[in-house]
Design a protein around this motif. Sequence first.
Motif, short mmCIF file in Angstrom:
data_model
loop_
_atom_site.label_atom_id
_atom_site.label_comp_id
_atom_site.label_asym_id
_atom_site.label_seq_id
_atom_site.Cartn_x
_atom_site.Cartn_y
_atom_site.Cartn_z
N HIS A 6 -3.11 4.01 4.96
CA HIS A 6 -2.76 4.29 3.55
C HIS A 6 -3.91 3.86 2.65
CE1 HIS A 6 0.79 5.26 0.86
NE2 HIS A 6 -0.09 4.81 -0.02
N HIS A 63 4.61 11.00 -6.24
CA HIS A 63 5.02 9.59 -6.38
C HIS A 63 6.31 9.45 -7.19
CE1 HIS A 63 4.66 5.29 -6.95
NE2 HIS A 63 3.68 5.32 -6.05
N GLU A 92 2.82 10.25 -0.68
CA GLU A 92 3.95 9.37 -0.61
C GLU A 92 5.07 9.83 -1.52
OE1 GLU A 92 3.02 5.36 -2.42
OE2 GLU A 92 1.01 6.25 -2.45
N HIS A 128 7.35 5.32 -0.06
CA HIS A 128 7.03 4.25 -1.00
C HIS A 128 8.35 3.64 -1.46
CE1 HIS A 128 4.97 2.45 -4.63
NE2 HIS A 128 6.20 2.58 -5.11
N HIS A 153 5.75 2.62 4.15
CA HIS A 153 4.41 2.13 3.81
C HIS A 153 4.49 0.81 3.06
CE1 HIS A 153 1.96 2.11 0.10
NE2 HIS A 153 2.85 2.88 -0.47
N ASP A 203 -3.52 0.20 1.42
CA ASP A 203 -3.02 0.67 0.12
C ASP A 203 -4.10 0.43 -0.95
OD1 ASP A 203 -1.28 1.90 -1.62
OD2 ASP A 203 -0.06 0.12 -2.00
ZN LIG Z 1 3.00 3.30 -2.51
#
Ligand SMILES: [Zn+2]
Length: 254
Positions: A6, A63, A92, A128, A153, A203
């Motif tokens: 990620h 998102h 995500e 997410h 994640h 991330d």
């Molecule tokens: Zn995220």
Amino acid sequence: MLFDTHVHLNIDHFQEDLEEVITRAQDAGVERMLVVGFNEETIPRALELAETYDFMYAAVGWHPVDAIDMTEEHLAWIEECASHEKVVAIGEMGLDYHWDKSPADVQKKVFREQIALAKRVQLPIVIHNRDASEDIVAILKEENAHEVGGIMHCFNSDQSIADACLDMGFYLSFGGPVTFKNAKNLKEVAKEVPLERMLIETDCPFLAPHPNRGKRNEPAYVKLVAEQLAELKGVSYEEIVRQTTSNAEKLFQI
Ligand SMILES: [Zn+2]
Ligand SMILES: [Zn+2]
């Protein structure tokens, strides 16, 4: 070889020094990355990076924080992008109750629509989750998300949520937070997760692992996450690297 599952090298934070960031990643042993696109600007940039670099793959999704902005056209466009040869996951997507830009009911609708999309194109999903564990698990169950599977994640929930996700066949991806000194509970959860179901990520540019907490995160630091997991699981660093990379390759079918 490490697989950072990620990264957001597709956002402005890396515009100035992308090549140096990539070189440092490679020097640290990171040889594969998943670049995650999550809106109108970052999806094309994720695809562009995946086309430019052999070792980068892309995920495309919307998102939850921006759920309120997603139109039918966006959803159709994401479905088109899913047929790109370097796109290996949808996301995500998910729920984020920390920010209130998008109401929960809108987030849920957009989340369900993307799970349905992933089932149509038969790709795993990248989830997410911020302060929304219970609702996420409920929706994954109701939508039969186990049919495509995917990744929780930056996993940062408790053991019961971990068990529910593992039961549905999901992988749990650990990032910077598992290295934080005060992350006692998360470290305990990580100890219990089977090696075959673990992934690692940064991330980046967010959530840099200890001792770089608070700095801009970058893929080279995924090594710190792998070292932490090796310690927690009581296995060698090499074993964590080998297993997490092979898990990611299996999930993404690469
Ligand atoms: Zn995220
Ligand atoms: Zn992300």
